[in-house]
Scaffold this active site. Structure first.
Site, PDB file in Angstrom:
ATOM      1  N   LYS A  20     -17.767  -1.653 -10.101  1.00  0.00           N
ATOM      2  CA  LYS A  20     -18.664  -2.015 -11.191  1.00  0.00           C
ATOM      3  C   LYS A  20     -20.099  -1.630 -10.856  1.00  0.00           C
ATOM      4  CE  LYS A  20     -17.504  -5.933 -13.120  1.00  0.00           C
ATOM      5  NZ  LYS A  20     -17.342  -7.405 -13.013  1.00  0.00           N
ATOM      6  N   ARG A  74     -22.423 -10.954 -11.180  1.00  0.00           N
ATOM      7  CA  ARG A  74     -21.081 -10.443 -11.489  1.00  0.00           C
ATOM      8  C   ARG A  74     -20.384  -9.897 -10.257  1.00  0.00           C
ATOM      9  NH1 ARG A  74     -22.163  -5.963 -15.873  1.00  0.00           N
ATOM     10  NH2 ARG A  74     -19.944  -6.312 -16.299  1.00  0.00           N
ATOM     11  N   GLY A 131     -10.642  -9.790 -14.190  1.00  0.00           N
ATOM     12  CA  GLY A 131     -10.521 -11.226 -14.401  1.00  0.00           C
ATOM     13  C   GLY A 131     -10.145 -12.019 -13.161  1.00  0.00           C
ATOM     14  N   MET A 167     -11.880 -12.299 -10.198  1.00  0.00           N
ATOM     15  CA  MET A 167     -12.973 -12.947  -9.482  1.00  0.00           C
ATOM     16  C   MET A 167     -13.980 -13.481 -10.496  1.00  0.00           C
ATOM     17  SD  MET A 167     -13.381 -10.465  -6.230  1.00  0.00           S
ATOM     18  CE  MET A 167     -13.640  -9.043  -7.234  1.00  0.00           C
ATOM     19  N   ARG A 219     -15.949   2.390 -16.536  1.00  0.00           N
ATOM     20  CA  ARG A 219     -15.113   2.860 -15.415  1.00  0.00           C
ATOM     21  C   ARG A 219     -14.090   3.820 -16.002  1.00  0.00           C
ATOM     22  NH1 ARG A 219     -12.161  -2.908 -15.091  1.00  0.00           N
ATOM     23  NH2 ARG A 219     -11.508  -2.727 -17.238  1.00  0.00           N
ATOM     24  N   HIS A 258      20.683  -4.684  -2.182  1.00  0.00           N
ATOM     25  CA  HIS A 258      21.648  -3.605  -2.355  1.00  0.00           C
ATOM     26  C   HIS A 258      21.660  -3.120  -3.803  1.00  0.00           C
ATOM     27  CE1 HIS A 258      25.696  -1.981  -3.244  1.00  0.00           C
ATOM     28  NE2 HIS A 258      25.556  -1.410  -2.055  1.00  0.00           N
ATOM     29  N   ARG A 317      27.464  13.628   1.147  1.00  0.00           N
ATOM     30  CA  ARG A 317      28.095  12.640   2.041  1.00  0.00           C
ATOM     31  C   ARG A 317      29.602  12.749   1.892  1.00  0.00           C
ATOM     32  NH1 ARG A 317      23.954   9.753  -0.543  1.00  0.00           N
ATOM     33  NH2 ARG A 317      22.443   8.779   0.855  1.00  0.00           N
ATOM     34  N   ARG A 344      27.397  16.962   5.204  1.00  0.00           N
ATOM     35  CA  ARG A 344      27.354  16.143   6.421  1.00  0.00           C
ATOM     36  C   ARG A 344      28.769  15.721   6.798  1.00  0.00           C
ATOM     37  NH1 ARG A 344      24.266  10.504   6.362  1.00  0.00           N
ATOM     38  NH2 ARG A 344      26.048   9.925   5.083  1.00  0.00           N
ATOM     39  N   GLU A 361      17.976  11.201  13.180  1.00  0.00           N
ATOM     40  CA  GLU A 361      17.931   9.832  12.663  1.00  0.00           C
ATOM     41  C   GLU A 361      17.997   8.794  13.765  1.00  0.00           C
ATOM     42  OE1 GLU A 361      21.323   9.084  10.158  1.00  0.00           O
ATOM     43  OE2 GLU A 361      22.603  10.392  11.347  1.00  0.00           O
ATOM     44  N   SER A 382      17.565  17.740   9.635  1.00  0.00           N
ATOM     45  CA  SER A 382      17.303  16.983   8.416  1.00  0.00           C
ATOM     46  C   SER A 382      17.059  15.544   8.825  1.00  0.00           C
ATOM     47  CB  SER A 382      18.487  17.076   7.455  1.00  0.00           C
ATOM     48  OG  SER A 382      18.220  16.290   6.318  1.00  0.00           O
ATOM     49  N   GLY A 441      17.069  11.837   8.734  1.00  0.00           N
ATOM     50  CA  GLY A 441      17.721  10.738   8.027  1.00  0.00           C
ATOM     51  C   GLY A 441      16.798   9.546   8.166  1.00  0.00           C
ATOM     52  N   THR A 442      15.867   9.434   7.250  1.00  0.00           N
ATOM     53  CA  THR A 442      14.795   8.446   7.464  1.00  0.00           C
ATOM     54  C   THR A 442      15.264   7.015   7.254  1.00  0.00           C
ATOM     55  OG1 THR A 442      14.066   8.946   5.230  1.00  0.00           O
ATOM     56  CG2 THR A 442      12.867   9.987   7.029  1.00  0.00           C
ATOM     57  N   ASN A 443      16.420   6.817   6.599  1.00  0.00           N
ATOM     58  CA  ASN A 443      16.902   5.430   6.481  1.00  0.00           C
ATOM     59  C   ASN A 443      17.281   4.902   7.862  1.00  0.00           C
ATOM     60  OD1 ASN A 443      16.621   5.810   3.772  1.00  0.00           O
ATOM     61  ND2 ASN A 443      18.798   6.071   3.368  1.00  0.00           N
ATOM     62  N   ASP A 444      18.172   5.648   8.559  1.00  0.00           N
ATOM     63  CA  ASP A 444      18.556   5.204   9.898  1.00  0.00           C
ATOM     64  C   ASP A 444      17.385   5.297  10.865  1.00  0.00           C
ATOM     65  OD1 ASP A 444      21.164   4.153  10.288  1.00  0.00           O
ATOM     66  OD2 ASP A 444      21.973   6.075   9.611  1.00  0.00           O
ATOM     67  N   CYS A 475      16.476  13.837   4.158  1.00  0.00           N
ATOM     68  CA  CYS A 475      17.477  13.468   3.168  1.00  0.00           C
ATOM     69  C   CYS A 475      17.596  11.961   3.009  1.00  0.00           C
ATOM     70  CB  CYS A 475      18.826  14.083   3.520  1.00  0.00           C
ATOM     71  SG  CYS A 475      19.456  13.509   5.109  1.00  0.00           S
ATOM     72  N   TYR A 487      11.667  21.085   2.982  1.00  0.00           N
ATOM     73  CA  TYR A 487      12.145  20.510   1.719  1.00  0.00           C
ATOM     74  C   TYR A 487      12.363  19.008   1.864  1.00  0.00           C
ATOM     75  CZ  TYR A 487      16.839  20.316   3.762  1.00  0.00           C
ATOM     76  OH  TYR A 487      17.904  20.032   4.557  1.00  0.00           O
TER      77      TYR A 487
HETATM   78  P1  ADP Z   1     -14.943  -8.887 -15.437  1.00  0.00           P
HETATM   79  O1  ADP Z   1     -14.949  -8.056 -14.214  1.00  0.00           O
HETATM   80  O2  ADP Z   1     -13.992 -10.010 -15.392  1.00  0.00           O
HETATM   81  O3  ADP Z   1     -14.846  -8.044 -16.680  1.00  0.00           O
HETATM   82  P2  ADP Z   1     -17.783  -8.978 -15.855  1.00  0.00           P
HETATM   83  O4  ADP Z   1     -18.655  -9.044 -14.665  1.00  0.00           O
HETATM   84  O5  ADP Z   1     -17.627  -7.653 -16.477  1.00  0.00           O
HETATM   85  O6  ADP Z   1     -16.369  -9.608 -15.488  1.00  0.00           O
HETATM   86  O7  ADP Z   1     -18.365  -9.999 -16.885  1.00  0.00           O
HETATM   87  C1  ADP Z   1     -17.659 -10.498 -17.991  1.00  0.00           C
HETATM   88  C2  ADP Z   1     -18.476 -10.402 -19.228  1.00  0.00           C
HETATM   89  O8  ADP Z   1     -19.752 -11.001 -19.062  1.00  0.00           O
HETATM   90  C3  ADP Z   1     -18.804  -8.989 -19.618  1.00  0.00           C
HETATM   91  O9  ADP Z   1     -17.745  -8.416 -20.327  1.00  0.00           O
HETATM   92  C4  ADP Z   1     -20.012  -9.144 -20.468  1.00  0.00           C
HETATM   93  O10 ADP Z   1     -19.649  -9.365 -21.807  1.00  0.00           O
HETATM   94  C5  ADP Z   1     -20.684 -10.367 -19.909  1.00  0.00           C
HETATM   95  N1  ADP Z   1     -21.843  -9.903 -19.179  1.00  0.00           N
HETATM   96  C6  ADP Z   1     -21.866  -9.336 -17.969  1.00  0.00           C
HETATM   97  N2  ADP Z   1     -23.120  -8.971 -17.633  1.00  0.00           N
HETATM   98  C7  ADP Z   1     -23.917  -9.323 -18.659  1.00  0.00           C
HETATM   99  C8  ADP Z   1     -25.317  -9.198 -18.934  1.00  0.00           C
HETATM  100  N3  ADP Z   1     -26.138  -8.619 -18.078  1.00  0.00           N
HETATM  101  N4  ADP Z   1     -25.752  -9.654 -20.104  1.00  0.00           N
HETATM  102  C9  ADP Z   1     -24.915 -10.215 -20.982  1.00  0.00           C
HETATM  103  N5  ADP Z   1     -23.604 -10.366 -20.795  1.00  0.00           N
HETATM  104  C10 ADP Z   1     -23.103  -9.926 -19.648  1.00  0.00           C
HETATM  105 MG    MG Z   2      22.336   7.863   8.783  1.00  0.00          MG
HETATM  106 MG    MG Z   3     -15.960  -6.555 -17.168  1.00  0.00          MG
END
Ligand code: ADP
Ligand code: MG
Ligand code: MG
Length: 886
Positions: free
Chosen positions: A22, A91, A100, A102, A332, A445, A566, A621, A749, A768, A770-773, A836, A856
């Site tokens: 981020k 953030r 979501g 952290m 991102r 299995h 086999r 084999r 193997e 060849s 035989g990575t399982n064994d 194999c 191969y």
């Molecule tokens: P997550 O990684 O869970 O998406 P974010 O850090 O992106 O968490 O924050 C969640 C929400 O908080 C963002 O989608 C945004 O709407 C709001 N937010 C983050 N930074 C700001 C900011 N500088 N001003 C206003 N809202 C913010």
């Molecule tokens: Mg074998």
């Molecule tokens: Mg976000």
């Protein structure tokens, strides 16, 4: 002095290790001159220091203060200013996106004093008190773990009594004072009235959120290391909740589901970001913004086009509009479905943004794998009966059967339902459309075999109580009888009652030659990228196939030969009796007689196989498992003999078999009489197999074919074992007129074979792995024992990120592979080297094998396209791809 803090303008997207994803992308957008609220990032190293010691590193907050001054200058407001306060967002954001998982705390800087300043500046007292309420709740929950219900309860009560326009400023002010009392009662001290103190605590609690239970679980699932730590982004707040000309939204530059072009997203007028997640009000589709605020919409779509060109990929963004002014809060490279990944990569090539090499690296073998399976049409699907572990993807519907015999006897699709499966269930698994088990995880299995065959499988559905005697299973109080139809989804693990309609995979139909490459945008993209992979890869791809039918399928899917046939599978079924004769034979004549009876059967199998793979290598084999695996299990025989004897009859052959089973009993069959050892002690066994190969090949030559058999000796640990077998094989080959030259090689193997590969290569035309064994023997793991008993705990405790049977353990087993390749080629430069084991179809392992210089990989037929793609990616990554832009 160590430095921990970086202004957005100082960073860029290449520094995600330090700044988190981020932070690095906020920095990148800032550099691009996009409207990002000013701010700075506290690097992940500060978090690691905090997590190691339990307190922030010395000097951190002095540094934060310096950077805060700069934000104050840029915004023109000060933190804590009673008349016009700066508010901050704090953030989280680590190297890899963990949506979501952290914490983020908004509106830092509001106090009993500054709330009035905010009201005055915005002219909106209701907004100011609402923001304060949000801060106390978020801060209370995140920093001090105050349960959300404590506040929600009061908030709900107020909203119930408020008028149609919601609570007014005075009501919200009262609510804030109630919140503060809750805070005091639960936390034990007042809500902090120092904005600096709020900031410090918020930063530390974001650090600590790295280790929250949900973040840890998420990381384990996504294979993200636990020791990276999160960065913390501190930035000026902007407000989407300042009235109808404000709002907040998320958007994608293309459709993340299909990859098709267009602008996709959601917008929520008059709201702050967390309202979208909370689902308090319904969002509107993004195009609606074009009507609500055409100028911001135009600016946003322009920025999205800029970002896409800059990142040369699908991007997602979070934005906020404050009183008609657009602010970018996040971007991102966006997550997408497997289908979208292929479509977008191909489109970006057409748009001239990326090369075909890059496009190939944007899609993965795992994604192609997903696309090859049929899927349920979920519109109108019933509520699932239960959910197990999605162990082998795909969608299958069929009538319930409880054993292998019923599965093979049935006509029409069936689902084989077992508590767990074992090798005896193989015919039933082959016959069934899908397999459902009550026990076992992704490495059981059932799971392993089903994945290898491309059969849909859900395992570990532990709510199932299976009663094969009564011919039914129950889930809670729901009873499902044999013959009833169920549907299982091997991706999600869901088990549905009845037949959920299934859509065949267009990609699989294309790969099988049933659809033209231009059929739809997805198929066209797969065609193009797989074609490029084939053009650039060095690594050959063969298939593991034991029958002509499998060989034909593999060839259609692009296999350039068979890397493992086999032969023991040719001793099963009706032929078991001949094997029993062999085992019971006393004296050389009886042995020779039993082998002579097996010879024509083996020859016929090989003839068919060589015909199906005409012109391509077929590695056969020699028999590998201990012979007693072909006899009935001890407990079964014991019971049978006891029954017969009790009724006063002579158990006859059963008695002899029982004696043989007892005689051959091994405490540890995996380490016992098997592989080359068997060939050395059972006279004539290997010779019979070699003769069958030679005669089959000779027949093919006479029929005008181009047979290319290779003979492979299993479980060799010492060059002398191989030398004896090879000399005998060559004697046999020399006696068969018209037989082509047949290379003789060995499996690597056993660790000792890898360690002495230089010597072994003097006797081997090819290796060849035989990575399982090799994995079992290097780790001292008996796979059948360890997967069920403690692999779960090892994965849980982070000792493995993935089972070494699923993805090659490159640090350990991989070193043996590298060593053996180097030593083998030092002895014999033209040595052909392949693999194999099941790892041959695992994309990560394929990349390792390419790097280790193998010729191969050989994998199950269904995984051939995945291995082709992975091998192409490996070539590009190694810099041996082309840079052809089309
Ligand atoms: P997550 O990684 O869970 O998406 P974010 O850090 O992106 O968490 O924050 C969640 C929400 O908080 C963002 O989608 C945004 O709407 C709001 N937010 C983050 N930074 C700001 C900011 N500088 N001003 C206003 N809202 C913010
Ligand atoms: Mg074998
Ligand atoms: Mg976000």
């Amino acid at each position: 002095m160590t430095r921990y803090v970086y202004d957005f303008i100082e960073g860029d997207r290449s520094r995600a290790d330090l700044l988190g994803g981020k932070g690095a992308n906020l920095a990148e957008m800032t550099r691009l001159g996009l409207p990002v609220p000013p701010g700075f990032t506290v690097g992940t190293d500060a978090c690691r220091a905090y997590l190691a010691t339990g307190s922030p590193p010395a000097g951190l907050f002095a540094e934060v203060d310096t950077h805060l001054r700069r934000v104050e200058e840029q915004v023109g407001r000060r933190l804590g200013d009673p008349h016009d306060p700066l508010l901050l967002a704090v953030r989280s954001g680590g190297r890899y996106s963990m949506p979501g998982m952290m914490e983020t705390i908004l509106d830092i800087g509001l106090t009993d004093v500054t709330v009035a300043g905010l009201a005055a500046r915005t002219g909106d007292a209701r907004f100011a008190w609402d923001s304060y309420r949000r801060l106390i709740q978020m801060f209370g929950r995140t920093v001090h773990g105050v349960p959300a219900e404590e506040f929600d309860h009061e908030w709900a009560a107020l909203r119930a009594t408020a008028g149609p326009d919601g609570p007014d400023a005075a009501q919200l002010r009262d609510l804030v004072s109630t919140y503060q009392k809750i805070f005091l009662r639960v936390v034990g001290h007042e809500f902090p009235q120092s904005p600096q103190e709020q900031l410090r605590q918020a930063v530390c609690s974001v650090f600590a959120s790295w280790n929250s239970a949900r973040a840890r679980i998420y990381r384990r699932r996504e294979h993200i290391p636990d020791d990276l730590g999160t960065a913390v982004n501190v930035m000026a707040m902007v407000f989407g909740n300042l009235g109808p000309d404000s709002g907040t939204g998320v958007a994608f530059t293309r459709d993340p589901a299909t990859g098709l072009p267009g602008v996709y997203g959601d917008y929520l007028p008059d709201a702050q970001g967390e309202d979208v997640v909370a689902g308090i009000r319904n969002t509107v589709a993004l195009p609606e913004l074009a009507r609500l605020d055409p100028a911001s919409f135009r600016q946003l779509t322009g920025i999205m086009a800029t970002l896409e060109r800059h990142y040369r990929d699908l991007c997602d963004v979070e934005f906020t509009i404050e009183r008609g002014r657009l602010w970018m809060l996040q971007t991102r490279v966006g997550k997408r479905t497997a289908a979208a990944a292929f479509v977008i990569a191909a489109q970006l090539v057409d748009e001239g943004l990326i090369t075909l090499d890059e496009a190939l690296c944007r899609v993965s073998g795992a994604q192609l794998d997903q696309l090859m399976f049929p899927a349920f049409d979920l519109a109108g699907a019933p509520t699932p009966l239960t959910v197990g572990v999605g162990a082998s993807p795909g969608a299958a519907a069929g009538r319930v059967v409880f054993d292998s015999a019923a599965a093979t006897a049935a006509d029409g699709p069936v689902i084989l339902v077992r508590r767990e499966t074992n090798p005896d269930d193989l015919p039933g698994m082959i016959a069934a459309a899908g397999v459902l088990t009550a026990r076992g995880g992704k490495t059981s299995h059932a799971a392993v075999v089903a994945r290898g065959m491309g059969r849909t499988c859900v395992c570990g559905a532990d709510a199932l109580v299976i009663d094969p005697q009564r011919g039914e299973f129950t889930v809670g109080d729901r009873v499902v009888r044999a013959g009833e139809v169920i549907s299982i989804d091997g991706t999600t693990g869901r088990v549905y009652p009845g037949a959920v309609p299934v859509q065949p995979s267009p990609v699989a139909r294309y790969l099988a030659g049933e659809l033209a490459p231009q059929a739809d945008p997805l198929v066209a993209a797969v065609h193009r990228l797989l074609g490029h992979a084939d053009a650039v890869r060095r690594l050959g791809v063969r298939a593991n196939a034991d029958t002509a039918a499998d060989a034909r399928r593999a060839r259609a899917l692009g296999a350039a030969g068979i890397g493992l046939c086999r032969t023991e599978h040719m001793f099963l079924g009706g032929r078991r009796e001949l094997v029993e004769r062999l085992i019971l034979a006393d004296g050389p004549d009886a042995v020779a007689g039993a082998l002579a009876a097996l010879l024509p059967l083996q020859r016929a199998d090989f003839t068919e196989l060589l015909a199906a793979m005409d012109g391509l290598p077929v590695t056969i084999r020699l028999i590998d498992p201990p012979l007693h695996e072909f006899l009935p299990p001890l407990h079964e025989l014991t019971a049978r003999v006891a029954r017969t004897e009790a009724s006063g009859r002579d158990p006859g052959r059963d008695g002899e078999l029982l004696a043989a089973v007892r005689r051959m009993h091994e405490a540890n069959p995996m380490l016992g009489l098997r592989g080359v050892r068997l060939g050395l002690v059972v006279p004539g066994l290997f010779a019979m197999q070699v003769r069958a190969v030679a005669e089959a090949a000779a027949q093919r030559v006479r029929d005008g074919g181009d047979p290319r058999p290779e003979i492979m000796v299993p479980l060799v640990g010492d060059v002398r074992e191989l030398a004896v077998v090879r000399a005998e094989a060559e004697r046999v080959l020399a006696t068969v007129p018209d037989a082509p030259a047949v290379p003789i090689g060995t499996m690597i193997e056993v660790p000792r074979a890898a360690l002495t590969a230089g010597q072994i290569a003097t006797q081997a035309h090819f290796f060849s792995f035989g990575t399982n064994d090799l994995t079992q023997l290097t780790w001292a793991f008996s796979r059948d024992d360890v997967e069920g008993s403690f692999f779960g705990a090892y994965l849980e405790r982070g000792i493995f990120e993935v089972s070494p049977f699923e993805s090659l353990d490159t640090a350990g087993v991989g070193q043996l592979v590298r060593l053996a390749v180097a030593q083998g080629r030092a002895t014999r430069p033209e040595l052909t080297v392949g693999v194999c084991g099941e790892h041959g179809g695992d994309p990560d392992s394929v990349a390792f094998f390419a790097d280790a210089g193998l010729d191969y990989v050989s994998c199950s037929p269904y995984r051939v396209p995945v291995a082709r793609l992975a091998a192409g990616r490996a070539a590009v990554a190694a810099g041996t791809g082309t840079s052809d832009s089309r």
